[in-house]
Design an enzyme around this catalytic site. Structure first.
Site, short mmCIF file in Angstrom:
data_model
loop_
_atom_site.label_atom_id
_atom_site.label_comp_id
_atom_site.label_asym_id
_atom_site.label_seq_id
_atom_site.Cartn_x
_atom_site.Cartn_y
_atom_site.Cartn_z
N GLU A 1 9.55 8.21 -17.09
CA GLU A 1 8.18 8.70 -17.26
C GLU A 1 7.64 8.36 -18.65
O GLU A 1 6.49 7.94 -18.80
CB GLU A 1 8.13 10.22 -17.06
N SER B 1 14.97 21.18 -16.47
CA SER B 1 13.78 22.00 -16.69
C SER B 1 14.19 23.27 -17.42
O SER B 1 15.32 23.73 -17.28
CB SER B 1 13.15 22.34 -15.34
N HIS C 1 0.84 -1.22 0.00
CA HIS C 1 0.00 0.00 0.00
C HIS C 1 0.86 1.26 0.00
O HIS C 1 0.42 2.30 0.48
CB HIS C 1 -0.94 0.04 1.21
N LYS D 1 16.20 21.44 -11.23
CA LYS D 1 15.51 20.20 -11.54
C LYS D 1 16.37 19.16 -12.26
O LYS D 1 17.21 19.48 -13.09
CB LYS D 1 14.29 20.48 -12.44
#
Ligand code: ARG
Length: 461
Positions: free
Chosen positions: A291, A278, A157, A284
């Site tokens: 992704e 970024s 979980h 970043k």
């Protein structure tokens, strides 16, 4: 020049829009090699069975060889105004050989021809996917061996659950990809039968030798029923399904890597070569490759659904709907191929921050099961041990303590069976070492899993 194969019955040409709509050359031309090889086997069989003369047979094979060579070295370009790759090859052959070229399509239909081409193409692609999966498993195994004893929290979980090792966690993925190889091999096995000779659907009146063409093209045999031969696309569904599952596995793995890269986890850091920045936020470092892999899993699932939906209402035998199979399967292959090619080196170069994993494991009472098991060792039934430990944990959360820094007094408030040796029992290194059941997280068990995977891969060769 792009004469339709069906001129004769028609009094006017296909309208331009219908022609564009009907054409498949812009996506089936990638099967030019398979189409030519299939035609060579067919020509050899026509000649061996005396359906065409030996001389014509030789000319056809030579002509096809030439076309293949010229396509491969760039001397000949595919005429994109042709309807499909089959028309192009036949047109080119006829341009070169005249009437001999016109004999090639004896005892054959584009329906069995396209079915052969696709099977040959997918067979190669299945082999490529299997090779790439083996490479990925190799990377996983190397990393798992390096982090066989690196303790991290295991989750259920997405809540810290029990201590495991990073090696153990990685080996779970090795098992998934090993099954993926099995699925791809199964799919390959079932697709490896030859529909050539099925004709349009009913077979042919010519004395063809289907076993000969099947053997020449490396198929395990000729498909048994000619109607099935031209209308079966199960093999496309199985191929796309195996890929959808590989992409699903890569996507789950990507999701974890994305989480692990975050400041909330800091369990790993991707190499700069596999990270992006970024345009506005100078700090970043983004896991775009992971992704994208997670995102692209959607395409693979979509392609599977496309194929199933395309097939579900089709009456036997061939229907033009089936032309839609190609973009789906080729996109699935291209997607998984690219994903595997980039995923393996991304994983291989990923830095693992074992200190942060160990620190995370120290918080969250992930040794509570071991605490309860300790009481079971002292004779308490598990359910009572569970309850006492639960109450202890609730109390320690209130006090801001962990099981490690609780005093024996704290322990004894909840059960008088607790003794000094409880600290041994809840030590995370010990918790991991003691989990020696088959498949469990103890380093020696993880080593056994690694050994199993390596042996299985070896047996595959
Ligand atoms: N381009 C077609 C396909 O991909 C080839 C087979 C055409 N057969 C036919 N009967 N129109 O399915």
């Amino acid at each position: 020049m792009n004469d339709k194969l069906w001129t004769g019955r028609f009094s006017k040409p296909l309208s331009d829009t219908a022609n564009d709509y009907n054409a498949s050359i812009h996506f089936d031309s990638r099967m030019y090699r398979q189409d030519i090889i299939g035609s060579m086997a067919h020509a050899a069989m026509l000649s061996a069975t005396h359906i065409i003369s030996e001389e014509d047979g030789e000319k056809l094979i030579q002509g096809l060889e030439e076309i293949l060579r010229e396509l491969e070295n760039g001397q000949l370009l595919i005429d994109e105004t042709c309807e499909d790759i089959h028309s192009f090859v036949e047109q080119e052959l006829t341009r070169r050989l005249g009437d001999t070229g016109r004999r090639l399509h004896t005892a054959r239909s584009r329906n069995d021809q396209v079915a052969v081409d696709v099977r040959l193409a997918l067979r190669d692609e299945a082999d490529q996917v299997i090779a790439l999966l083996k490479e990925l498993i190799g990377v996983i195994v190397d990393k798992a061996r390096a982090y066989e004893s690196a303790i991290m929290p295991g989750y259920t979980h997405l809540q810290r659950a029990q201590p495991i090792t990073f090696g153990h966690h990685l080996m779970a993925y090795a098992m998934m990809f090993l099954r993926d190889i099995g699925r791809m091999k199964d799919a390959r096995g079932r697709m490896n039968v030859c529909p050539l000779g099925s004709g349009a659907l009913a077979g042919t009146t010519f004395p063809i030798d289907r076993t000969m063409t099947a053997g020449a093209l490396g198929f395990s045999g000729a498909c048994v029923n000619s109607i099935d031969g031209v209308s079966d696309r199960d093999f496309c569904v199985e191929f796309a399904s195996a890929i959808a599952l590989i992409m699903t596995h890569l996507s789950r793995f990507s999701e974890e890597i994305i989480l692990w890269c975050s400041w909330e986890f800091r369990f790993v850091e991707l190499d700069d070569a596999y990270s992006t920045g970024s345009s506005i936020m100078p700090q970043k470092k983004n896991p775009d490759i992971a992704e994208l892999t997670r995102g692209k899993a959607g395409r693979a699932v979509g392609n599977l659904v496309t194929l199933l939906t395309m097939l579900k209402g089709l009456p036997l035998a061939y229907n033009k709907d089936m032309q839609e199979d190609k973009e789906a399967i080729f996109d699935s292959f291209d997607t998984v191929e690219m994903a595997l090619r980039v995923f393996s080196p991304m994983l291989a170069t990923m830095r693992v921050k074992t200190d942060n994993m160990r620190k995370a494991a120290a918080m969250g009472f992930i040794n509570a099961t071991d605490c309860a098991d300790y009481l079971v060792g002292k004779g308490l039934p598990f359910r009572s041990a569970y309850k006492a430990t639960g109450a202890l944990v609730a109390y320690l959360i209130e006090c801001g303590k962990t099981l490690e820094d609780a005093s024996l007094e704290d322990y004894r408030r909840f059960c008088d069976l607790f003794d000094e040796d409880v600290y041994e029992a809840i030590n995370l290194e010990n918790c991991v070492k003691k989990r020696t059941s088959l498949g469990a997280t103890a380093p020696e068990e993880v080593a056994r899993q690694i050994h199993y995977v390596e042996l299985t891969l070896k047996a595959e060769e």
